[in-house]
Design an enzyme around this catalytic site. Structure first.
Site, PDB file in Angstrom:
ATOM      1  NE  ARG A  62      -3.629   2.106   2.817  1.00  0.00           N
ATOM      2  CZ  ARG A  62      -3.292   3.160   3.573  1.00  0.00           C
ATOM      3  NH1 ARG A  62      -2.094   3.215   4.135  1.00  0.00           N
ATOM      4  NH2 ARG A  62      -4.141   4.143   3.760  1.00  0.00           N
ATOM      5  CB  SER A 133     -12.302  -0.760   2.473  1.00  0.00           C
ATOM      6  OG  SER A 133     -10.935  -1.004   2.320  1.00  0.00           O
ATOM      7  CE  LYS A 162      -8.688   4.814   5.358  1.00  0.00           C
ATOM      8  NZ  LYS A 162      -8.556   4.735   3.946  1.00  0.00           N
TER       9      LYS A 162
HETATM   10  N1  3NM Z   1      -7.609   1.133   6.389  1.00  0.00           N
HETATM   11  P1  3NM Z   1      -2.848   0.413  11.740  1.00  0.00           P
HETATM   12  S1  3NM Z   1      -7.700   1.659   8.852  1.00  0.00           S
HETATM   13  C1  3NM Z   1      -5.183   1.098   5.859  1.00  0.00           C
HETATM   14  O1  3NM Z   1     -10.637   1.555   8.175  1.00  0.00           O
HETATM   15  C2  3NM Z   1      -6.305   1.256   6.792  1.00  0.00           C
HETATM   16  O2  3NM Z   1     -10.346   0.976   6.100  1.00  0.00           O
HETATM   17  C3  3NM Z   1      -8.463   1.332   7.378  1.00  0.00           C
HETATM   18  O3  3NM Z   1      -3.175   0.769  10.215  1.00  0.00           O
HETATM   19  C4  3NM Z   1      -9.924   1.286   7.207  1.00  0.00           C
HETATM   20  O4  3NM Z   1      -2.825  -1.056  11.849  1.00  0.00           O
HETATM   21  C5  3NM Z   1      -6.172   1.542   8.146  1.00  0.00           C
HETATM   22  O5  3NM Z   1      -1.469   1.011  11.972  1.00  0.00           O
HETATM   23  C6  3NM Z   1      -4.883   1.735   8.894  1.00  0.00           C
HETATM   24  O6  3NM Z   1      -3.883   1.076  12.581  1.00  0.00           O
HETATM   25  C7  3NM Z   1      -4.412   0.510   9.617  1.00  0.00           C
END
Ligand code: 3NM
Length: 236
Positions: A62, A133, A162
């Site tokens: 990503r 998603s 994010k």
């Molecule tokens: N997508 P971490 S939250 C890439 O809610 C991503 O769709 C999300 O990173 C969504 O594990 C997210 O560091 C970030 O929190 C995940």
């Protein structure tokens, strides 16, 4: 004569009979790009290698945000990452960039709600894994899930990986989506750590998707191994 005859039209149709992702491949789903490791390509390759060695089952490249790689540099990095995943038999997914997924012959692609229509993604990637998603029941009803193979549900908890993430919806969000008829294998995403992963799995996720819990760990190998042990214990 063959009992069944497959042709491209069947594989691309709404009635595809061949599942292309199995829940076990989603157990520990690591996501990363250069933005998560100080914009250092070598660091990303080393982190992904350590995570694969430690036991992640899936990796998503990503590359997203200001200062990230594009064009030939992104392509070359995507190819190197693919080689690492292939060596460890780790499912290799590309985020958003359908053309790149096809160019490097990744195992699949993951798209968001604002990206391309799922039917178009499916037509471009054929029998590769298509992930989507979904953040709410409302989004589920807007989504043509019939063209997808797996779902990322989030954010489970607050995340700093994010910037445009929505409000955390918690593991209950998975329970709600299941009650609304979602049957595809899914992973929880967003703020997941070893300490809070269990409720996500108990709510019906096949696995957990993480960026920082592995990318920012002192030892990504060890972090991946601990996640794998935890998920193996709960998802037999
Ligand atoms: N997508 P971490 S939250 C890439 O809610 C991503 O769709 C999300 O990173 C969504 O594990 C997210 O560091 C970030 O929190 C995940």
């Amino acid at each position: 004569d063959a009992l069944y005859e497959f042709d491209d039209a069947m594989l691309l149709s709404k009635n595809r009979i061949r599942p292309v992702v199995v829940p076990d491949q989603l157990k520990v789903y690591f996501i990363s790009g250069t933005q998560d490791v100080g914009f250092n390509e070598r660091h990303l390759l080393d982190t992904v290698e350590a995570a694969c060695r430690g036991g992640v089952t899936c990796f998503q490249f990503r590359e997203k945000g200001i200062g990230t790689l594009e064009g030939q540099q992104k392509l070359e990095l995507a190819q190197q990452l693919k080689e690492i995943c292939a060596m460890y038999n780790v499912l290799y997914i590309i985020n958003d960039d359908v053309d790149l997924a096809v160019a490097v012959n990744a195992d699949g692609v993951h798209v968001g709600q604002e990206d391309m229509r799922l039917e178009d993604v499916r037509n471009l990637v054929g029998n590769k894994v298509v992930g989507i998603s979904i953040h709410s029941v409302e989004e589920l009803h807007k989504t043509d899930v019939v063209y997808a193979d797996c779902v990322g549900v989030g954010p489970m908890y607050a995340t700093s990986s994010k910037p445009d993430a929505q409000e955390p919806c918690g593991p209950d969000c998975i329970t709600e989506l299941r009650a609304e008829g979602l049957t595809l294998p899914c992973v929880g995403i967003g703020g997941i750590t070893l300490a809070n992963a269990t409720p996500v799995l108990q709510a019906g996720a096949s696995g957990v998707a993480v960026i920082s819990a592995i990318a920012h760990a002192d030892d990504p190998y060890e972090a991946a191994e601990e996640f794998k042990n935890l998920v193996d214990k709960i998802k037999i």
